[in-house]
Design a protein around this motif. Structure first.
Motif, PDB file in Angstrom:
ATOM      1  N   THR A   1       0.871   4.061  -2.910  1.00  0.00           N
ATOM      2  CA  THR A   1       0.649   5.481  -2.605  1.00  0.00           C
ATOM      3  C   THR A   1       1.730   6.347  -3.237  1.00  0.00           C
ATOM      4  O   THR A   1       1.451   7.420  -3.810  1.00  0.00           O
ATOM      5  CB  THR A   1       0.623   5.688  -1.082  1.00  0.00           C
ATOM      6  OG1 THR A   1      -0.383   4.857  -0.501  1.00  0.00           O
ATOM      7  CG2 THR A   1       0.324   7.132  -0.733  1.00  0.00           C
ATOM      8  N   GLN A   2       2.980   5.897  -3.150  1.00  0.00           N
ATOM      9  CA  GLN A   2       4.078   6.648  -3.770  1.00  0.00           C
ATOM     10  C   GLN A   2       3.913   6.716  -5.285  1.00  0.00           C
ATOM     11  O   GLN A   2       4.169   7.765  -5.911  1.00  0.00           O
ATOM     12  CB  GLN A   2       5.417   6.000  -3.395  1.00  0.00           C
ATOM     13  CG  GLN A   2       5.758   6.111  -1.920  1.00  0.00           C
ATOM     14  CD  GLN A   2       7.022   5.343  -1.553  1.00  0.00           C
ATOM     15  OE1 GLN A   2       7.477   4.507  -2.327  1.00  0.00           O
ATOM     16  NE2 GLN A   2       7.578   5.630  -0.378  1.00  0.00           N
TER      17      GLN A   2
ATOM     18  N   LEU B   1       1.071   6.600  -6.904  1.00  0.00           N
ATOM     19  CA  LEU B   1      -0.030   7.512  -7.186  1.00  0.00           C
ATOM     20  C   LEU B   1       0.425   8.966  -7.089  1.00  0.00           C
ATOM     21  O   LEU B   1       0.033   9.809  -7.916  1.00  0.00           O
ATOM     22  CB  LEU B   1      -1.182   7.235  -6.213  1.00  0.00           C
ATOM     23  CG  LEU B   1      -2.407   8.141  -6.341  1.00  0.00           C
ATOM     24  CD1 LEU B   1      -3.048   7.990  -7.724  1.00  0.00           C
ATOM     25  CD2 LEU B   1      -3.438   7.821  -5.256  1.00  0.00           C
ATOM     26  N   ARG B   2       1.227   9.259  -6.104  1.00  0.00           N
ATOM     27  CA  ARG B   2       1.744  10.632  -5.982  1.00  0.00           C
ATOM     28  C   ARG B   2       2.587  11.002  -7.200  1.00  0.00           C
ATOM     29  O   ARG B   2       2.552  12.151  -7.681  1.00  0.00           O
ATOM     30  CB  ARG B   2       2.587  10.763  -4.711  1.00  0.00           C
ATOM     31  CG  ARG B   2       1.797  10.637  -3.427  1.00  0.00           C
ATOM     32  CD  ARG B   2       2.681  10.817  -2.207  1.00  0.00           C
ATOM     33  NE  ARG B   2       3.297  12.138  -2.181  1.00  0.00           N
ATOM     34  CZ  ARG B   2       4.155  12.544  -1.253  1.00  0.00           C
ATOM     35  NH1 ARG B   2       4.518  11.711  -0.294  1.00  0.00           N
ATOM     36  NH2 ARG B   2       4.661  13.759  -1.297  1.00  0.00           N
TER      37      ARG B   2
ATOM     38  N   GLY C   1      -6.201  -1.346  -0.030  1.00  0.00           N
ATOM     39  CA  GLY C   1      -6.801  -0.904   1.230  1.00  0.00           C
ATOM     40  C   GLY C   1      -7.956  -1.786   1.664  1.00  0.00           C
ATOM     41  O   GLY C   1      -8.116  -2.097   2.849  1.00  0.00           O
TER      42      GLY C   1
ATOM     43  N   ASP D   1      -3.634   3.874 -10.896  1.00  0.00           N
ATOM     44  CA  ASP D   1      -2.907   3.789  -9.624  1.00  0.00           C
ATOM     45  C   ASP D   1      -3.841   3.952  -8.427  1.00  0.00           C
ATOM     46  O   ASP D   1      -3.677   3.301  -7.384  1.00  0.00           O
ATOM     47  CB  ASP D   1      -1.806   4.845  -9.578  1.00  0.00           C
ATOM     48  CG  ASP D   1      -0.720   4.576 -10.604  1.00  0.00           C
ATOM     49  OD1 ASP D   1       0.018   5.518 -10.940  1.00  0.00           O
ATOM     50  OD2 ASP D   1      -0.607   3.411 -11.064  1.00  0.00           O
ATOM     51  N   PHE D   2      -4.848   4.821  -8.571  1.00  0.00           N
ATOM     52  CA  PHE D   2      -5.802   5.007  -7.475  1.00  0.00           C
ATOM     53  C   PHE D   2      -6.634   3.751  -7.247  1.00  0.00           C
ATOM     54  O   PHE D   2      -6.900   3.352  -6.097  1.00  0.00           O
ATOM     55  CB  PHE D   2      -6.701   6.208  -7.780  1.00  0.00           C
ATOM     56  CG  PHE D   2      -7.736   6.450  -6.716  1.00  0.00           C
ATOM     57  CD1 PHE D   2      -9.035   5.981  -6.858  1.00  0.00           C
ATOM     58  CD2 PHE D   2      -7.399   7.132  -5.558  1.00  0.00           C
ATOM     59  CE1 PHE D   2      -9.969   6.196  -5.875  1.00  0.00           C
ATOM     60  CE2 PHE D   2      -8.338   7.340  -4.563  1.00  0.00           C
ATOM     61  CZ  PHE D   2      -9.627   6.881  -4.722  1.00  0.00           C
TER      62      PHE D   2
ATOM     63  N   ALA E   1       0.826  -1.206   0.000  1.00  0.00           N
ATOM     64  CA  ALA E   1       0.000   0.000   0.000  1.00  0.00           C
ATOM     65  C   ALA E   1       0.864   1.262   0.000  1.00  0.00           C
ATOM     66  O   ALA E   1       0.539   2.252  -0.666  1.00  0.00           O
ATOM     67  CB  ALA E   1      -0.920  -0.013   1.224  1.00  0.00           C
ATOM     68  N   ILE E   2       1.972   1.231   0.719  1.00  0.00           N
ATOM     69  CA  ILE E   2       2.882   2.396   0.727  1.00  0.00           C
ATOM     70  C   ILE E   2       3.478   2.612  -0.657  1.00  0.00           C
ATOM     71  O   ILE E   2       3.560   3.750  -1.158  1.00  0.00           O
ATOM     72  CB  ILE E   2       3.979   2.193   1.779  1.00  0.00           C
ATOM     73  CG1 ILE E   2       3.375   2.211   3.188  1.00  0.00           C
ATOM     74  CG2 ILE E   2       5.059   3.250   1.655  1.00  0.00           C
ATOM     75  CD1 ILE E   2       4.360   1.879   4.286  1.00  0.00           C
TER      76      ILE E   2
ATOM     77  N   LEU F   1      -4.514   1.194  -5.413  1.00  0.00           N
ATOM     78  CA  LEU F   1      -4.381   1.529  -3.998  1.00  0.00           C
ATOM     79  C   LEU F   1      -5.671   1.215  -3.235  1.00  0.00           C
ATOM     80  O   LEU F   1      -5.640   0.729  -2.099  1.00  0.00           O
ATOM     81  CB  LEU F   1      -4.023   3.007  -3.852  1.00  0.00           C
ATOM     82  CG  LEU F   1      -3.885   3.530  -2.412  1.00  0.00           C
ATOM     83  CD1 LEU F   1      -2.788   2.771  -1.675  1.00  0.00           C
ATOM     84  CD2 LEU F   1      -3.605   5.029  -2.411  1.00  0.00           C
ATOM     85  N   GLU F   2      -6.807   1.467  -3.860  1.00  0.00           N
ATOM     86  CA  GLU F   2      -8.097   1.186  -3.208  1.00  0.00           C
ATOM     87  C   GLU F   2      -8.287  -0.315  -2.984  1.00  0.00           C
ATOM     88  O   GLU F   2      -8.792  -0.752  -1.943  1.00  0.00           O
ATOM     89  CB  GLU F   2      -9.232   1.748  -4.055  1.00  0.00           C
ATOM     90  CG  GLU F   2     -10.588   1.698  -3.369  1.00  0.00           C
ATOM     91  CD  GLU F   2     -11.667   2.343  -4.213  1.00  0.00           C
ATOM     92  OE1 GLU F   2     -11.515   2.323  -5.457  1.00  0.00           O
ATOM     93  OE2 GLU F   2     -12.643   2.852  -3.656  1.00  0.00           O
TER      94      GLU F   2
END
Length: 323
Positions: free
Chosen positions: A23-24, A26-27, A77, A69-70, A19-20, A73-74
């Motif tokens: 997130t990276q 996605l950023r 999660g 990417d979102f 997940a980390i 990540l979802e």
């Protein structure tokens, strides 16, 4: 408290790392979109239609990357399992051990928590043993001191405790026939059997039932409850203390009355004349047996039976299945 096993902890740790990383990523893709919009189109490219189409196509690709990417990540999660709450027991700084990523450190926290629980239980039982020992020590010391004073002649008339089985017969008859009926005036009380130190009382709870209570001196040995239309005597013309009622609710009240006897016997510090009064006061609350509703379910009848249980402290009515 349930603790996660080592494989579960590793799985949670692996999902957290993924997940980390997501997130990276996605950023990064979101940053690419804003940098692309910041640069915009060159002045010489604004004049051609193909350049505009290429700009929009590139912008659309970047947005699709953000959306991809979102979504990833979802999914991560939603797939992550919830780590059990480990901060229920206040361990102070030791609670920080649960934040370590190593499996060995996590087992250290688990062992620390188990040791704390064992210590708390041992400390509690030690306090109970300590208070019990000192209570026994004080009682023994008081008895020894009283005996020593009596031998020295310092106590002329040491206090005598009258036990329920050794209550004088004349005082027993006076108590059961005169004093006890005045204490519970809503009940009809009369002695129907007297032999030696044994007495049997016939108690009538108005328009509801009658109860036969067997006394051995001032100690209640047995209670049996029957309907008003049932027999009091057996074939030998003696009070029948053994035949159960043919009504289910009366049989339940008999069982509850037996429980009341056991309950009051757990308080040996009570005066011997207060225990019969407690039982009769408790029986007195059955005068509204067929009109009271259960304090829990709110119904009068459950399986065709009214609320036959009365709480020993509040006298609140309950069904046998609701108490």
């Amino acid at each position: 408290m349930d603790f996660p096993s080592i494989p579960q902890a590793k799985h949670v740790l692996n999902m957290t790392n993924q997940a980390i990383a997501a997130t990276q990523q996605l950023r990064t893709t979101v940053t690419n979109v804003f940098e692309f919009l910041r640069d915009g189109m060159n002045a010489d490219e604004n004049s051609t239609q193909s350049s505009s189409n290429q700009f929009l196509q590139r912008y659309q690709e970047l947005l699709q990357a953000v959306n991809k990417d979102f979504t990833e990540l979802e999914k991560l999660g939603n797939a992550m399992t919830t780590v059990p709450e480990l901060s229920v027991t206040p361990l102070g700084p030791a609670g920080q051990l649960g934040m370590e990523s190593s499996a060995d450190d996590n087992s250290l926290f688990q062992n620390t928590l188990l040791a704390y629980q064992w210590y708390t239980k041992s400390h509690s039982r030690g306090q109970i043993a300590h208070s019990t020992f000192h209570a026994y020590k004080r009682t023994t010391s008081t008895s020894a001191t009283s005996l020593l004073k009596a031998r020295r002649g310092l106590v002329s008339n040491p206090p005598q405790t009258v036990k329920p089985h050794h209550f004088p017969a004349n005082q027993l008859d006076n108590y059961l026939s005169n004093m006890l009926p005045r204490q519970v005036p809503d009940l009809s009380i009369k002695v129907i059997f007297s032999l030696g130190s044994t007495r049997i009382l016939h108690i009538t709870v108005e328009h509801v039932f009658f109860a036969l209570i067997s006394f051995k001196s001032l100690y209640i040995e047995k209670i049996i409850v029957r309907g008003l239309d049932e027999d009091i005597l057996n074939q030998a013309e003696n009070p029948d203390m053994f035949t159960s009622s043919r009504y289910e609710c009366m049989r339940q009240i008999t069982d509850h009355a037996t429980s009341a006897l056991l309950y009051v016997d757990h308080y040996p510090q009570l005066q011997i004349d207060l225990k019969p009064r407690f039982i009769l006061t408790w029986l007195q609350n059955y005068k509204t047996l067929f009109s009271d509703s259960c304090n829990k379910c709110g119904k009068i009848l459950s399986a065709g039976v009214p609320p036959t249980w009365r709480d020993f402290k509040t006298h609140a009515p309950y069904h046998s299945t609701c108490k």
